[in-house]
Scaffold this active site. Structure first.
Site, short mmCIF file in Angstrom:
data_model
loop_
_atom_site.label_atom_id
_atom_site.label_comp_id
_atom_site.label_asym_id
_atom_site.label_seq_id
_atom_site.Cartn_x
_atom_site.Cartn_y
_atom_site.Cartn_z
N ALA A 95 6.27 3.17 -3.57
CA ALA A 95 5.24 4.21 -3.68
C ALA A 95 4.81 4.45 -5.12
CB ALA A 95 5.77 5.51 -3.09
N LYS A 96 5.66 4.07 -6.07
CA LYS A 96 5.38 4.24 -7.50
C LYS A 96 4.87 5.64 -7.81
CE LYS A 96 4.97 -0.68 -8.40
NZ LYS A 96 4.96 -1.28 -7.03
N ARG A 97 5.64 6.65 -7.38
CA ARG A 97 5.28 8.03 -7.60
C ARG A 97 5.91 8.55 -8.89
NH1 ARG A 97 2.37 6.55 -3.74
NH2 ARG A 97 2.05 7.80 -1.86
N ASP B 99 -0.69 0.54 -9.57
CA ASP B 99 0.15 -0.57 -9.10
C ASP B 99 -0.56 -1.87 -9.46
OD1 ASP B 99 1.97 -2.21 -7.62
OD2 ASP B 99 2.35 -0.52 -6.30
#
Lengths: 273, 273
Positions: A95-97, B99
């Site tokens: 999710a790369k939060r 991303d």
């Protein structure tokens, strides 16, 4: 999932393969499009066919968000299917939060509680108080971006901060975060030669390594520099496995690709013992 | 929305206020909990009451994701309500995404097409090829995190890279990205004194400034250093406005708080002309 359980699974299956579920309606076999939920049908078939060769699944959240509510439903069904049928699989929300404290807590709840993933990928840019809310979930794992597999990694990550590259500063500083023993790190396979230095800073941590296959990373190189005594690697492949065929035999072909990687991994693991 | 439209709105309303919709079921008035969709009911009432005093709304996506499918539905209803009833409002998905290329494109589709936001917040850590997919949507705006309002900003953002702080390197490097004229930047109000240096690097860009109010930032200081001839600022307040009261009068109280800020902003704008 406890890290010991993951290591047991790796040793049992002789595999540290993670299958990336970057499921895209434009790439899945046509015959699935008439199903009620084509994304879930595809994932289910891929999971059933590949699960004996891998130890982890990593849905890439962007691919689900792109389809709005329906995408979110497919994601929910996918994680529920995994947790119900293959609880031994380590699950990663890619999710790369990351956000200020109270907001990070929300993201943690979304992925650790609502969706019951074992882990989530996090961006370190906002520092300690954006990461520690995830680490408070001590039965979960927080996977920090260190050195990513893309060209843009050279924009900032490899630039020198305090005489060492930013990604090394991220590794060092994050070791002081509360509950940092539950940290893992993303290191792109396209930058395998960097793994030697990385292992000097974080010898014991698990690394999630994307970029083998379609992006050009080499498994053997990654293993040479990245394996530690507890294996310490999860190597991800997405497109190379799940889109091995766009015909009715897609799941079978995906299984063959996964098996191929598992066999290579078993060879690498032999060198460890 | 074109940037000229946003500037027109600011001059017309004498306000550069953005209202943050960090809507939390534990903080909204109790009487709303019996509604079918309490989050949307709350947002709708807040929007109707405050819209004359602000030019932008910023849902914090984490707060919606935390409620899974239902949260996503509330978010969809909120953005649709804004676009239908108040198309002159600039909308910001505070998502902090980013991303590798094809994945960023997915996130862009999710927020620019599926949900039809005017802009989204993005993390720069992964560099050029993680940001440019958003910039390809040339009728939209991409808001890059530069210097955030939290304590963790000092972990990496303010550290020296090539003899200047990382956040300055982000500002400089991002100017070379394709379609960079559609970039805006996040700069926390708690670090207003940094705005002088920031304006030297990006004199013309719009800045989204969170952290006034609850987080301790000061509006006047932000304006002293941050205003440019096109205003160039969107100052966000979330909790200070939307949770001004937890009683039945919550929307009215929120409007009073928003009006209070609008009046201060009108004073600051006078200094410009």
């Amino acid at each position: 999932m406890k890290i010991e359980t993951l290591i047991d699974q790796i040793n049992k299956k002789k595999s540290f393969l993670c299958v990336g579920l970057d499921t895209d309606l434009e790439k899945i076999p046509n015959h699935l499009l008439k199903e009620e939920d084509p994304i879930f049908s595809f994932n289910k078939a891929i999971i059933d066919a590949t699960q004996e060769f891998c130890v982890a699944y990593k849905p890439n959240i962007a691919f689900y968000e792109a389809y709005g509510l329906n995408g979110w439903k497919s994601l929910e069904k996918t994680i529920n299917y995994l947790n119900l049928n293959y609880p031994e699989q380590f699950t990663i929300a890619d999710a790369k939060r990351g956000d200020i404290g109270n907001t990070s807590t929300r993201y943690a709840k979304a992925f650790f509680e609502e969706l019951a993933f074992d882990s989530i990928t996090i961006v370190p840019y906002m520092g300690r108080d954006s990461v520690e809310p995830f680490l408070e979930f001590t039965d979960k794992h927080t996977i920090l971006l260190a050195l990513t597999s893309n060209q843009g990694a050279f924009d900032f990550q490899t630039k020198k901060v305090n005489e060492k590259e930013l990604y090394k500063e991220v590794l060092s500083v994050s070791k002081s975060y509360k509950n940092s023993e539950n940290l893992m790190y993303v290191v792109g396979a396209t930058k395998a030669e960097y793994l030697r230095d990385i292992r000097e800073i974080i010898p014991d941590s698990f690394l999630l390594v994307p970029g083998v296959g379609a992006q050009g990373g080499n498994l053997q190189e990654v293993c040479n520099y990245g394996l530690n005594s507890n294996v310490g690697l999860l190597v991800n492949s997405s497109r190379g496995i799940i889109y091995a065929s766009t015909e009715e035999d897609f799941a079978h072909k995906a299984a063959l690709k996964a098996k191929e990687m598992q066999i290579q991994m078993a060879e690498e693991l032999k060198k460890l013992y």
